[in-house]
Design a protein around this motif. Structure first.
Motif, PDB file in Angstrom:
ATOM      1  N   VAL A 211      22.081  17.374 -90.666  1.00 16.47           N
ATOM      2  CA  VAL A 211      20.820  16.491 -90.736  1.00 16.47           C
ATOM      3  C   VAL A 211      19.828  17.073 -90.514  1.00 16.47           C
ATOM      4  O   VAL A 211      18.852  17.059 -90.670  1.00 16.47           O
ATOM      5  CB  VAL A 211      20.989  15.336 -90.089  1.00 16.47           C
ATOM      6  N   LEU A 212      19.934  17.931 -89.399  1.00 13.23           N
ATOM      7  CA  LEU A 212      18.984  18.112 -88.681  1.00 13.23           C
ATOM      8  C   LEU A 212      18.836  19.883 -88.776  1.00 13.23           C
ATOM      9  O   LEU A 212      19.289  20.404 -87.689  1.00 13.23           O
ATOM     10  CB  LEU A 212      18.357  18.024 -87.632  1.00 13.23           C
ATOM     11  N   SER A 213      18.251  20.746 -89.907  1.00 15.39           N
ATOM     12  CA  SER A 213      19.176  22.169 -89.465  1.00 15.39           C
ATOM     13  C   SER A 213      18.269  22.408 -91.129  1.00 15.39           C
ATOM     14  O   SER A 213      17.774  21.512 -91.883  1.00 15.39           O
ATOM     15  CB  SER A 213      20.832  22.546 -90.099  1.00 15.39           C
ATOM     16  N   THR A 214      18.367  23.236 -91.547  1.00  9.83           N
ATOM     17  CA  THR A 214      17.602  23.641 -93.239  1.00  9.83           C
ATOM     18  C   THR A 214      18.476  23.339 -94.232  1.00  9.83           C
ATOM     19  O   THR A 214      17.940  22.775 -95.193  1.00  9.83           O
ATOM     20  CB  THR A 214      17.383  25.231 -93.477  1.00  9.83           C
ATOM     21  N   SER A 215      19.681  23.427 -93.971  1.00  9.63           N
ATOM     22  CA  SER A 215      21.115  23.103 -95.182  1.00  9.63           C
ATOM     23  C   SER A 215      20.735  20.967 -94.643  1.00  9.63           C
ATOM     24  O   SER A 215      20.533  21.018 -95.526  1.00  9.63           O
ATOM     25  CB  SER A 215      21.801  23.061 -94.136  1.00  9.63           C
ATOM     26  N   GLY A 216      20.783  21.231 -93.568  1.00 14.19           N
ATOM     27  CA  GLY A 216      20.044  19.046 -93.375  1.00 14.19           C
ATOM     28  C   GLY A 216      19.636  18.648 -93.964  1.00 14.19           C
ATOM     29  O   GLY A 216      18.813  17.361 -94.015  1.00 14.19           O
ATOM     30  N   LEU A 217      17.743  19.853 -94.207  1.00 12.01           N
ATOM     31  CA  LEU A 217      16.866  18.984 -94.706  1.00 12.01           C
ATOM     32  C   LEU A 217      16.987  18.817 -96.299  1.00 12.01           C
ATOM     33  O   LEU A 217      16.502  18.054 -96.886  1.00 12.01           O
ATOM     34  CB  LEU A 217      15.708  20.173 -94.595  1.00 12.01           C
ATOM     35  N   PHE A 218      17.719  20.004 -96.621  1.00 12.43           N
ATOM     36  CA  PHE A 218      18.273  19.848 -98.100  1.00 12.43           C
ATOM     37  C   PHE A 218      19.409  18.563 -98.222  1.00 12.43           C
ATOM     38  O   PHE A 218      18.842  18.005 -99.655  1.00 12.43           O
ATOM     39  CB  PHE A 218      18.912  21.048 -98.875  1.00 12.43           C
ATOM     40  N   ASN A 219      19.884  18.338 -97.311  1.00 10.55           N
ATOM     41  CA  ASN A 219      20.610  17.380 -97.638  1.00 10.55           C
ATOM     42  C   ASN A 219      20.418  15.942 -98.241  1.00 10.55           C
ATOM     43  O   ASN A 219      20.641  14.965 -98.754  1.00 10.55           O
ATOM     44  CB  ASN A 219      21.879  16.928 -96.641  1.00 10.55           C
ATOM     45  N   ILE A 220      19.193  15.959 -97.061  1.00 11.96           N
ATOM     46  CA  ILE A 220      17.931  14.985 -97.370  1.00 11.96           C
ATOM     47  C   ILE A 220      17.114  14.933 -98.309  1.00 11.96           C
ATOM     48  O   ILE A 220      17.620  13.613 -99.072  1.00 11.96           O
ATOM     49  CB  ILE A 220      17.329  14.645 -95.972  1.00 11.96           C
ATOM     50  N   TYR A 221      16.864  15.754 -98.721  1.00 10.53           N
ATOM     51  CA  TYR A 221      15.617  15.805-100.278  1.00 10.53           C
ATOM     52  C   TYR A 221      16.790  15.727-100.841  1.00 10.53           C
ATOM     53  O   TYR A 221      16.600  14.466-102.514  1.00 10.53           O
ATOM     54  CB  TYR A 221      15.805  17.437 -99.954  1.00 10.53           C
ATOM     55  N   ARG A 222      18.429  16.052-101.482  1.00  9.73           N
ATOM     56  CA  ARG A 222      19.016  15.820-102.114  1.00  9.73           C
ATOM     57  C   ARG A 222      19.702  14.063-102.663  1.00  9.73           C
ATOM     58  O   ARG A 222      19.905  13.479-103.270  1.00  9.73           O
ATOM     59  CB  ARG A 222      20.543  16.300-102.650  1.00  9.73           C
ATOM     60  N   PHE A 223      19.381  13.489-101.061  1.00  9.70           N
ATOM     61  CA  PHE A 223      19.906  12.379-101.115  1.00  9.70           C
ATOM     62  C   PHE A 223      18.881  11.909-101.813  1.00  9.70           C
ATOM     63  O   PHE A 223      19.655  10.969-102.424  1.00  9.70           O
ATOM     64  CB  PHE A 223      20.096  11.757 -99.934  1.00  9.70           C
ATOM     65  N   ILE A 224      17.835  11.911-101.661  1.00  9.86           N
ATOM     66  CA  ILE A 224      15.904  11.042-101.627  1.00  9.86           C
ATOM     67  C   ILE A 224      16.379  11.228-103.356  1.00  9.86           C
ATOM     68  O   ILE A 224      16.043  10.853-104.316  1.00  9.86           O
ATOM     69  CB  ILE A 224      15.725  11.767-101.179  1.00  9.86           C
ATOM     70  N   ARG A 225      16.965  12.369-104.263  1.00  7.56           N
ATOM     71  CA  ARG A 225      16.661  12.674-105.879  1.00  7.56           C
ATOM     72  C   ARG A 225      18.000  12.272-105.898  1.00  7.56           C
ATOM     73  O   ARG A 225      17.664  10.953-106.972  1.00  7.56           O
ATOM     74  CB  ARG A 225      16.614  14.023-105.492  1.00  7.56           C
ATOM     75  N   ASP A 226      19.550  12.032-105.807  1.00  5.10           N
ATOM     76  CA  ASP A 226      20.184  12.131-106.027  1.00  5.10           C
ATOM     77  C   ASP A 226      20.926  10.472-106.276  1.00  5.10           C
ATOM     78  O   ASP A 226      21.446   9.506-106.981  1.00  5.10           O
ATOM     79  CB  ASP A 226      21.361  12.880-105.767  1.00  5.10           C
ATOM     80  N   ILE A 227      21.028   9.878-105.303  1.00  4.34           N
ATOM     81  CA  ILE A 227      21.806   8.551-104.956  1.00  4.34           C
ATOM     82  C   ILE A 227      19.783   7.427-105.038  1.00  4.34           C
ATOM     83  O   ILE A 227      20.191   6.610-105.412  1.00  4.34           O
ATOM     84  CB  ILE A 227      21.818   8.496-103.542  1.00  4.34           C
ATOM     85  N   LYS A 228      18.316   7.954-104.102  1.00  3.30           N
ATOM     86  CA  LYS A 228      17.568   6.641-103.883  1.00  3.30           C
ATOM     87  C   LYS A 228      16.283   7.443-105.776  1.00  3.30           C
ATOM     88  O   LYS A 228      15.788   6.977-105.635  1.00  3.30           O
ATOM     89  CB  LYS A 228      16.334   7.471-103.239  1.00  3.30           C
ATOM     90  N   ARG A 229      16.684   8.268-106.163  1.00  6.34           N
ATOM     91  CA  ARG A 229      16.492   8.636-108.015  1.00  6.34           C
ATOM     92  C   ARG A 229      15.322   8.752-107.922  1.00  6.34           C
ATOM     93  O   ARG A 229      14.588   8.142-108.608  1.00  6.34           O
ATOM     94  CB  ARG A 229      16.685   7.311-108.476  1.00  6.34           C
ATOM     95  N   GLN A 230      14.390   9.473-107.267  1.00  7.72           N
ATOM     96  CA  GLN A 230      13.123  10.636-106.843  1.00  7.72           C
ATOM     97  C   GLN A 230      13.588  11.253-107.946  1.00  7.72           C
ATOM     98  O   GLN A 230      14.388  12.395-107.875  1.00  7.72           O
ATOM     99  CB  GLN A 230      13.279  10.573-105.871  1.00  7.72           C
ATOM    100  N   LYS A 231      12.754  11.965-108.525  1.00  8.46           N
ATOM    101  CA  LYS A 231      12.294  12.609-109.580  1.00  8.46           C
ATOM    102  C   LYS A 231      11.860  13.932-108.806  1.00  8.46           C
ATOM    103  O   LYS A 231      10.719  13.591-108.209  1.00  8.46           O
ATOM    104  CB  LYS A 231      11.441  12.104-110.728  1.00  8.46           C
TER     105      LYS A 231
END
Length: 349
Positions: A211-231
């Motif tokens: 969650v708290l790392s450079t890969s974690g930042l991307f994990n947060i991003y793709r969750f918001i993009r793919d699960i929360k459907r943000q464009k």
């Protein structure tokens, strides 16, 4: 920031005759590039004389890398080698997952003709690096009017999640390593349960480092993009394909270019405050919280907003303790290298 004197370290060898004018080769070992420096102990400090950066994977061993540095700078004499490694050190040995080779202090000593070789966890080295910081290296995120000397916590999100502490013995601070970044992440809200389930499918065990790392930042991003459907905007797609995600998402939030950028950074900062809260409570770090590493330095302006502090002090019963914890951002990008050298120079009488 005028309180670097608060970081008085326990360095029992600082006045020992054998440590005067000692030359030390220090290394900050990382997955992609390793920074190596030649230091000299002078007047209770370590002074950088030479430095080079090398591609880590090019070398068959750490000893080969050190010998290359010695050759490149035509170093004739040195007494010690100190290596800061991104992983646990036990019995003079370490096998960090991010490095292409294992390390053994005795093998390195034999291969380099060093008098002594020290292996130290990189966040413990960063803690020792506080002994070599200057006022301009430290920004105050929050200053307490009720400062009480005590233990200090260090949290450093970057390629991984580093966590360390400094024990207050009543007179000075004694750094120690932890592997707290690999403790399991736990969700608090319904959205965070969804996020946990998303990561659980990828990793199985979900650690805070996920969650708290450079890969974690991307994990947060793709969750918001793919699960929360943000464009995902076209400009960000181009940045991701070019390998510039971290800087692009931070700039996007700073400039308020797209909602997905703001949501990603706000979520990351909330989790950073959460884990900082937990680390401070576990260490009873009344002496302060130190944030350092790649991501806090890139996100300094977000740390200085009131929301981070508000999230940091949220607790069931300990808000009265948390509200008085001073918070600092250490911006010296050589704190690990400096700290490894300081440890080798003065940690023993």
């Amino acid at each position: 920031m005028k309180n670097t004197h608060q970081f008085k370290l326990y360095l029992p060898g600082i006045s020992a005759e054998k440590n005067v004018d000692c030359s030390i080769i220090s290394a900050d070992l990382r997955q992609d590039k390793t920074l190596v420096g030649l230091y000299k102990a002078e007047s209770g400090k370590v002074v950088l004389k030479e430095e080079s950066e090398y591609e880590t994977s090019v070398f068959g061993s750490f000893s080969d890398l050190v010998n290359k540095f010695i050759s490149d700078h035509n170093i004739k004499e040195f007494c010690r080698i100190s290596a800061a490694v991104p992983g646990p050190v036990m019995g003079g040995k370490s096998a960090p997952q991010r490095l292409p080779w294992k390390l053994d202090a005795e093998d390195i000593k034999n291969a380099t003709n060093a008098d002594k070789v020290s292996l130290i966890n990189d966040l413990e080295a960063s803690a020792f690096g506080l002994g070599n910081v200057h006022d301009q290296d430290v920004d105050s995120i929050y200053e307490s009017g009720n400062y009480i000397p005590g233990n200090v916590a260090i949290l450093a999100p970057g390629a991984g999640l580093g966590e360390a502490g400094l024990f207050w013995d009543g007179d000075s601070l004694r750094p120690f390593a932890t592997e707290g970044g690999h403790c399991e992440f736990s969700p608090r809200t319904a959205d965070e349960v969804e996020f946990y389930q998303f990561l659980n499918k990828i990793y199985g065990i979900v650690s805070w480092e996920s969650v708290l790392s450079t890969s974690g930042l991307f994990n947060i991003y793709r969750f918001i993009r793919d699960i929360k459907r943000q464009k995902q905007p076209d400009w960000l797609t181009e940045e991701i394909e070019a390998g510039n995600f971290t800087q692009a998402i931070i700039n996007g939030a700073r400039e308020k270019k797209d909602r997905i950028c703001t949501m990603t950074i706000d979520t990351f900062m909330n989790f950073l405050a959460r884990e900082a809260n937990s680390l401070v409570l576990k260490l009873k770090a009344t002496g302060g919280l130190i944030l350092t590493g790649e991501l806090p330095n890139l996100m300094e302006e977000f740390l200085n907003r009131k929301q981070f502090y508000k999230n940091f002090i949220v607790s069931d019963k300990m808000e009265s303790v948390l509200k008085d914890i001073p918070i600092y951002l250490v911006k010296n990008d050589k704190s690990i290298l400096n700290g490894a050298a300081l440890y080798a120079a003065f940690s023993e009488e």
